[in-house]
Design a protein around this motif. Structure first.
Motif, PDB file in Angstrom:
ATOM      1  N   UNK A  47       9.660   5.602 -42.403  1.00  0.00           N
ATOM      2  CA  UNK A  47       9.881   4.285 -41.821  1.00  0.00           C
ATOM      3  C   UNK A  47       8.825   3.283 -42.254  1.00  0.00           C
ATOM      4  N   UNK A  48       7.606   3.772 -42.525  1.00  0.00           N
ATOM      5  CA  UNK A  48       6.540   2.883 -42.997  1.00  0.00           C
ATOM      6  C   UNK A  48       6.898   2.314 -44.366  1.00  0.00           C
ATOM      7  N   UNK A  49       7.510   3.139 -45.224  1.00  0.00           N
ATOM      8  CA  UNK A  49       7.931   2.658 -46.535  1.00  0.00           C
ATOM      9  C   UNK A  49       8.980   1.555 -46.412  1.00  0.00           C
ATOM     10  N   UNK A  50       9.823   1.661 -45.397  1.00  0.00           N
ATOM     11  CA  UNK A  50      10.804   0.597 -45.155  1.00  0.00           C
ATOM     12  C   UNK A  50      10.091  -0.691 -44.755  1.00  0.00           C
ATOM     13  N   UNK A  51       9.036  -0.566 -43.960  1.00  0.00           N
ATOM     14  CA  UNK A  51       8.209  -1.727 -43.625  1.00  0.00           C
ATOM     15  C   UNK A  51       7.618  -2.363 -44.887  1.00  0.00           C
ATOM     16  N   UNK A  52       7.187  -1.541 -45.834  1.00  0.00           N
ATOM     17  CA  UNK A  52       6.588  -2.054 -47.062  1.00  0.00           C
ATOM     18  C   UNK A  52       7.613  -2.843 -47.888  1.00  0.00           C
ATOM     19  N   UNK A  53       8.851  -2.379 -47.907  1.00  0.00           N
ATOM     20  CA  UNK A  53       9.910  -3.116 -48.606  1.00  0.00           C
ATOM     21  C   UNK A  53      10.101  -4.489 -47.966  1.00  0.00           C
ATOM     22  N   UNK A  54      10.210  -4.502 -46.639  1.00  0.00           N
ATOM     23  CA  UNK A  54      10.372  -5.766 -45.916  1.00  0.00           C
ATOM     24  C   UNK A  54       9.193  -6.690 -46.184  1.00  0.00           C
ATOM     25  N   UNK A  55       7.990  -6.114 -46.213  1.00  0.00           N
ATOM     26  CA  UNK A  55       6.785  -6.912 -46.474  1.00  0.00           C
ATOM     27  C   UNK A  55       6.829  -7.537 -47.859  1.00  0.00           C
ATOM     28  N   UNK A  56       7.253  -6.772 -48.871  1.00  0.00           N
ATOM     29  CA  UNK A  56       7.369  -7.322 -50.220  1.00  0.00           C
ATOM     30  C   UNK A  56       8.293  -8.521 -50.250  1.00  0.00           C
ATOM     31  N   UNK A  58       9.217 -10.527 -47.595  1.00  0.00           N
ATOM     32  CA  UNK A  58       8.740 -11.631 -46.759  1.00  0.00           C
ATOM     33  C   UNK A  58       7.489 -12.291 -47.335  1.00  0.00           C
ATOM     34  N   UNK A  59       6.548 -11.486 -47.823  1.00  0.00           N
ATOM     35  CA  UNK A  59       5.285 -12.047 -48.328  1.00  0.00           C
ATOM     36  C   UNK A  59       5.519 -12.862 -49.589  1.00  0.00           C
ATOM     37  N   UNK A 145      -3.160  -1.035 -46.380  1.00  0.00           N
ATOM     38  CA  UNK A 145      -2.276  -1.045 -47.554  1.00  0.00           C
ATOM     39  C   UNK A 145      -1.643  -2.428 -47.699  1.00  0.00           C
ATOM     40  N   UNK A 146      -1.217  -2.995 -46.580  1.00  0.00           N
ATOM     41  CA  UNK A 146      -0.654  -4.351 -46.585  1.00  0.00           C
ATOM     42  C   UNK A 146      -1.695  -5.368 -47.058  1.00  0.00           C
ATOM     43  N   UNK A 147      -2.916  -5.254 -46.566  1.00  0.00           N
ATOM     44  CA  UNK A 147      -3.988  -6.175 -46.955  1.00  0.00           C
ATOM     45  C   UNK A 147      -4.203  -6.121 -48.470  1.00  0.00           C
ATOM     46  N   UNK A 148      -4.230  -4.911 -49.017  1.00  0.00           N
ATOM     47  CA  UNK A 148      -4.388  -4.756 -50.474  1.00  0.00           C
ATOM     48  C   UNK A 148      -3.256  -5.450 -51.216  1.00  0.00           C
ATOM     49  N   UNK A 149      -2.037  -5.288 -50.713  1.00  0.00           N
ATOM     50  CA  UNK A 149      -0.887  -5.968 -51.314  1.00  0.00           C
ATOM     51  C   UNK A 149      -1.072  -7.476 -51.275  1.00  0.00           C
ATOM     52  N   UNK A 150      -1.508  -8.001 -50.132  1.00  0.00           N
ATOM     53  CA  UNK A 150      -1.734  -9.444 -50.014  1.00  0.00           C
ATOM     54  C   UNK A 150      -2.733  -9.928 -51.064  1.00  0.00           C
ATOM     55  N   UNK A 151      -3.811  -9.177 -51.224  1.00  0.00           N
ATOM     56  CA  UNK A 151      -4.857  -9.568 -52.177  1.00  0.00           C
ATOM     57  C   UNK A 151      -4.312  -9.607 -53.597  1.00  0.00           C
ATOM     58  N   UNK A 152      -3.707  -8.498 -54.019  1.00  0.00           N
ATOM     59  CA  UNK A 152      -3.256  -8.377 -55.409  1.00  0.00           C
ATOM     60  C   UNK A 152      -2.144  -9.368 -55.745  1.00  0.00           C
ATOM     61  N   UNK A 212       6.671  -2.031 -52.318  1.00  0.00           N
ATOM     62  CA  UNK A 212       6.507  -3.486 -52.222  1.00  0.00           C
ATOM     63  C   UNK A 212       7.255  -4.189 -53.355  1.00  0.00           C
ATOM     64  N   UNK A 213       7.232  -3.581 -54.524  1.00  0.00           N
ATOM     65  CA  UNK A 213       7.939  -4.167 -55.666  1.00  0.00           C
ATOM     66  C   UNK A 213       9.443  -4.202 -55.406  1.00  0.00           C
ATOM     67  N   UNK A 214       9.958  -3.175 -54.750  1.00  0.00           N
ATOM     68  CA  UNK A 214      11.370  -3.176 -54.361  1.00  0.00           C
ATOM     69  C   UNK A 214      11.667  -4.391 -53.481  1.00  0.00           C
ATOM     70  N   UNK A 215      10.769  -4.682 -52.542  1.00  0.00           N
ATOM     71  CA  UNK A 215      10.966  -5.827 -51.645  1.00  0.00           C
ATOM     72  C   UNK A 215      11.010  -7.146 -52.389  1.00  0.00           C
ATOM     73  N   UNK A 216      10.145  -7.292 -53.390  1.00  0.00           N
ATOM     74  CA  UNK A 216      10.129  -8.530 -54.187  1.00  0.00           C
ATOM     75  C   UNK A 216      11.417  -8.647 -55.010  1.00  0.00           C
TER      76      UNK A 216
END
Length: 350
Positions: A47-56, A58-59, A145-152, A212-216
């Motif tokens: 379920x966390x991976x699903x959150x990462x997709x959504x984050x990609x 939305x961010x 992990x989300x913070x790292x994504x935001x930075x990069x 995250x790339x999937x989300x983008x």
């Protein structure tokens, strides 16, 4: 405009994670049920991976609506800080007061303060070797992990907005290849590269970067309907299946592909996720996520002796409890504090 189906997907993601934590992750360690649920719900960590997709998704959308890196950082802080402050204080309070014989780090003031820095214990161990910090709740690991994504992604975006998809894809794929290559060097009879090991231990984003790339790609597919993004998503999901070599992950990825296809081309298949009930819960899922693990497990372990052979129902009660507390925190504190922070940090007067 808020995309309500995404709120429903957030609810689905946190529900899956809670099933994992309440019925699998701590089963046999802190409590047992008359029904062995450990195997049936072991998939829930995904379920966390699903959150990462959504984050990609939305961010990347947020980046395009934000003028500068400075404003983006402010927006992320406004989004994350109030929920973390309220949730970590609540968790600390209960663990300090009740002092249960597990997760003792949750009742330590130093960990409460550290959790609100949003840093990783691995990062603090590298920089502050004489100090031993931990999260107030282990579920906070994914926030780093989300913070790292935001930075990069934000640095790459503001360096070159025109080619951000290409640049982030290359950065993402190269980092993922290096991560898994270094991880598997021992199986080839070679030692892992020390510097890379330290880097990937601190910036553990690359273990999850492809999600995250999937989300983008999903955002671009949703906006343009260009099939190349669906092909890209399909290819990434196949790669993740091969990397995991797991039937569970393969089945999960098939479900993710179906959700993505439905979201873009057949929204009526999943339109129930956009109803007002799921939307109401969806906006509060950040707070729900932050409080659900330790408080939910504490709830189950404390009440289990009173429910005897029927204690398996406590997992359901813990889910209701976590959603209730999470929504309350969101309505009473998180939403109001975020509004005040916005006026303070992003007001047109500043």
């Amino acid at each position: 405009m808020r995309i309500k189906i995404l709120d429903g997907l957030r609810v689905l993601a946190i529900f899956i994670v809670m099933l994992y934590h309440y019925y699998s992750r701590f089963y046999g360690e802190l409590y047992e049920y008359t029904i062995n649920t450990k195997f049936f719900f072991k998939f829930g960590y995904l379920g966390v991976e699903l959150f990462f997709i959504i984050s990609g998704f939305v961010i990347f959308l947020t980046l395009r609506k934000t003028k500068s890196l400075k404003d983006f950082i402010k927006k992320r802080y406004i989004r994350l800080a109030p929920g973390m402050l309220a949730s970590s204080i609540l968790t600390f309070f209960f663990f300090y007061l009740l002092n249960p014989p597990f997760r003792s780090e949750a009742g330590e003031l130093k960990n409460l303060l550290f959790s609100n820095t949003f840093l990783s214990p691995s990062f603090s161990a590298l920089v502050l070797k004489d100090f031993n910090f931990n999260y107030t709740d282990g579920a906070y690991w994914s926030i780093w992990v989300e913070i790292c994504f935001y930075i990069f992604v934000s640095v790459l975006y503001y360096l070159n907005r025109t080619h951000i998809i290409r640049n982030f894809s290359l950065f993402n794929i190269l980092g993922t290849l290096l991560y898994f290559l270094n991880l598997n060097l021992p199986s080839l009879g070679l030692q892992r590269i020390a510097l890379l090991s330290v880097f990937f231990d601190v910036f553990n984003f690359f273990r999850y970067a492809l999600w995250f790339l999937i989300g983008i790609y999903l955002l671009r597919l949703y906006e343009s309907r260009e099939r190349k993004f669906l092909v890209g998503i399909t290819a990434i999901l196949l790669i993740l299946c091969l990397i995991s070599n797991s039937v569970t992950v393969t089945l999960f990825n098939i479900l993710v592909w179906f959700i993505i296809y439905s979201f873009v081309y057949r929204p009526h298949f999943i339109e129930f996720l956009g109803n007002s009930f799921f939307s109401r819960l969806g906006v509060a899922t950040y707070s729900v996520y932050l409080i659900h693990q330790n408080l939910g497990v504490l709830f189950i372990s404390k009440l289990s002796p009173y429910f005897g052979p029927y204690n398996f129902v406590l997992g359901i009660f813990a889910i209701i409890f976590s959603f209730g507390i999470g929504v309350l925190l969101y309505e009473v504190f998180e939403k109001k504090a975020a509004k005040k922070l916005y006026n303070l940090l992003l007001s047109s007067k500043n």
